[in-house]
Design an enzyme around this catalytic site. Structure first.
Site, short mmCIF file in Angstrom:
data_model
loop_
_atom_site.label_atom_id
_atom_site.label_comp_id
_atom_site.label_asym_id
_atom_site.label_seq_id
_atom_site.Cartn_x
_atom_site.Cartn_y
_atom_site.Cartn_z
N HIS A 1 38.80 22.26 38.40
CA HIS A 1 39.95 23.16 38.24
C HIS A 1 39.51 24.62 38.41
CE1 HIS A 1 43.75 24.60 36.15
NE2 HIS A 1 42.95 25.64 35.96
N GLU A 2 38.48 25.01 37.71
CA GLU A 2 38.06 26.42 37.74
C GLU A 2 37.53 26.82 39.12
OE1 GLU A 2 39.10 28.12 35.42
OE2 GLU A 2 39.38 26.64 33.85
N HIS B 1 40.23 27.60 41.52
CA HIS B 1 40.77 28.97 41.43
C HIS B 1 40.05 29.88 42.43
CE1 HIS B 1 43.77 28.77 38.35
NE2 HIS B 1 42.95 28.37 37.39
N GLU C 1 48.00 27.35 39.29
CA GLU C 1 47.49 26.45 38.25
C GLU C 1 47.54 24.99 38.70
OE1 GLU C 1 45.99 26.22 35.25
OE2 GLU C 1 45.45 28.23 35.85
N ASP D 1 52.03 33.87 28.84
CA ASP D 1 51.23 33.06 29.76
C ASP D 1 51.56 33.41 31.22
OD1 ASP D 1 49.54 31.04 30.75
OD2 ASP D 1 51.07 29.49 30.54
N HIS E 1 50.68 28.05 32.88
CA HIS E 1 50.08 26.79 32.41
C HIS E 1 51.14 25.83 31.88
CE1 HIS E 1 46.56 29.54 32.15
NE2 HIS E 1 45.89 28.47 32.50
N1 ASN Z 1 40.81 27.91 31.84
C1 ASN Z 1 41.87 28.82 32.12
C2 ASN Z 1 42.43 28.53 33.51
O1 ASN Z 1 41.71 28.37 34.47
C3 ASN Z 1 41.33 30.19 32.00
C4 ASN Z 1 42.31 31.20 32.32
O2 ASN Z 1 42.03 31.96 33.19
N2 ASN Z 1 43.47 31.24 31.71
O3 ASN Z 1 43.60 28.43 33.68
ZN ZN Z 2 43.53 27.57 35.62
#
Ligand code: ASN
Ligand code: ZN
Length: 344
Positions: free
Chosen positions: A154-155, A158, A178, A251, A256
């Protein structure tokens, strides 16, 4: 990791240590959020498609990158956290290399830099625009963030999004940002486990919730809103249909939260197609992410139309795969232009 889980813990008065840690995690995460948009430094493209990993140990501090403890090709260190990060970076690199012929995050061999043991009980992991960062978790609600392969996937995705569609991290575009990270994070895990769409659990972050927490994971792509329901964490707030879309300023406009909707659209499409989800549905989503047709502020409907167009290009306008992609979106209440319109 979604902020609503941390916000809940931060407000929890029963355990002051835990709530202080949650507040610290939130402060650090938002400080790094801005950095995510900064492009990585220019580098000369490397010759071959092999990962170039370096894992650092922050030793509980908040300085990046920390001390380098394992470089590419080095043997295991014996620190399970270091070695898991190394392995999961490799699994994610190999996934994109072998499935979509992509050479690292930027498509040009970007070295993979990672820092583990970041902060004191830091309960998150993130891509900061240049590298991976993992906390050890607070040990009460969250375990070590290197544990689930799909969290690393996931990361890192990004980073791929940043180098391709660069979707704004706000509102529907942010929820798509996301969702794309969840989709490919899950696909990295499914391929690693040798699971077809019908066998996969479609959960994100299994193994991250500590013992005693009422929940199985951070999110469910199959049944958004069902991943946890715990007195300390509250209930998983993700919707799986436009009827339940959450309007909020928190958020980043619910990135998310509303990601549950495109997540479930992908799940529906992939399971309707059957077989390995990364081969067809994943390929369509990858085409869209990297194809250059998305506006940075695209909404769900605009993204959906591009997936139908990409499926038609890969499989044909009348193909079952294209119908499955369209069906995925209609299953979550996102209307897509007809295939003819999408192609026109
Ligand atoms: N783990 C979170 C994400 O990737 C970290 C963040 O940036 N909010 O969504
Ligand atoms: Zn994320």
């Amino acid at each position: 990791m979604p902020p609503h889980m941390l916000e809940r813990l931060a407000r929890d008065t029963a355990d002051p240590v835990l709530s202080a840690r949650a507040r610290r995690t939130m402060a650090l995460t938002s400080a790094h959020q801005a950095a995510r948009l900064v492009p990585p430094p220019a580098r000369s493209p490397e010759e071959d498609f092999v990962p170039k990993r370096t894992i650092h140990d922050a030793q509980g501090r908040e300085t990046l990158p920390g001390r380098a403890v394992r470089k590419e090709g080095d043997p295991a260190t014996g620190d399970k956290t270091v070695d898991r990060s190394y392995d999961w970076l490799g699994a994610t690199f190999d996934f994109f290399e072998e499935v979509y012929r992509r050479d690292s995050i930027d498509g040009a061999g970007l070295p993979l830099i990672s820092t583990v043991h970041y902060g004191d009980g830091y309960a998150n992991a993130f891509w900061n625009g240049e590298q991976m960062v993992y906390g050890d978790g607070d040990g009460v609600i969250f375990t070590d963030f290197t544990i689930p392969l799909d969290v690393t996937g996931h990361e890192l995705v990004h980073g791929i999004t940043q180098h391709t569609a660069n979707l704004e991290y706000y509102g529907q575009a942010g929820a798509l940002n996301e969702s794309v990270s969840d989709v490919f994070g899950s696909l990295v895990k499914q391929r690693h486990n040798g699971q077809g769409a019908g066998e996969a659990d479609w959960l994100i972050g299994v193994g991250l919730l500590a013992e005693g927490v009422d929940g199985v994971a951070l999110r469910s792509m199959k049944e958004p809103g069902t991943a946890y329901d715990d007195p300390r964490l509250g209930k998983d707030p993700q919707p799986g249909h436009m009827d339940d879309y959450v309007e909020t300023y928190r958020d980043n406009g619910g990135v998310h939260i509303n990601s549950g909707i495109p997540n479930r659209a992908f799940y529906l499409a992939a399971t309707a197609i059957g077989g390995n989800a990364w081969e067809k549905a994943g390929l369509v989503w990858y085409d869209v992410l990297t194809g250059g047709a998305l506006a940075v502020d695209v909404d769900f409907a605009g993204f959906a139309t591009e997936t139908v167009r990409a499926a038609a290009r890969r499989f044909g306008a009348e193909a079952a795969e294209t119908e499955a992609v369209r069906g995925g979106w209609s299953g979550v209440g996102v209307s897509v232009a007809s295939t003819a319109e999408a192609l026109g």
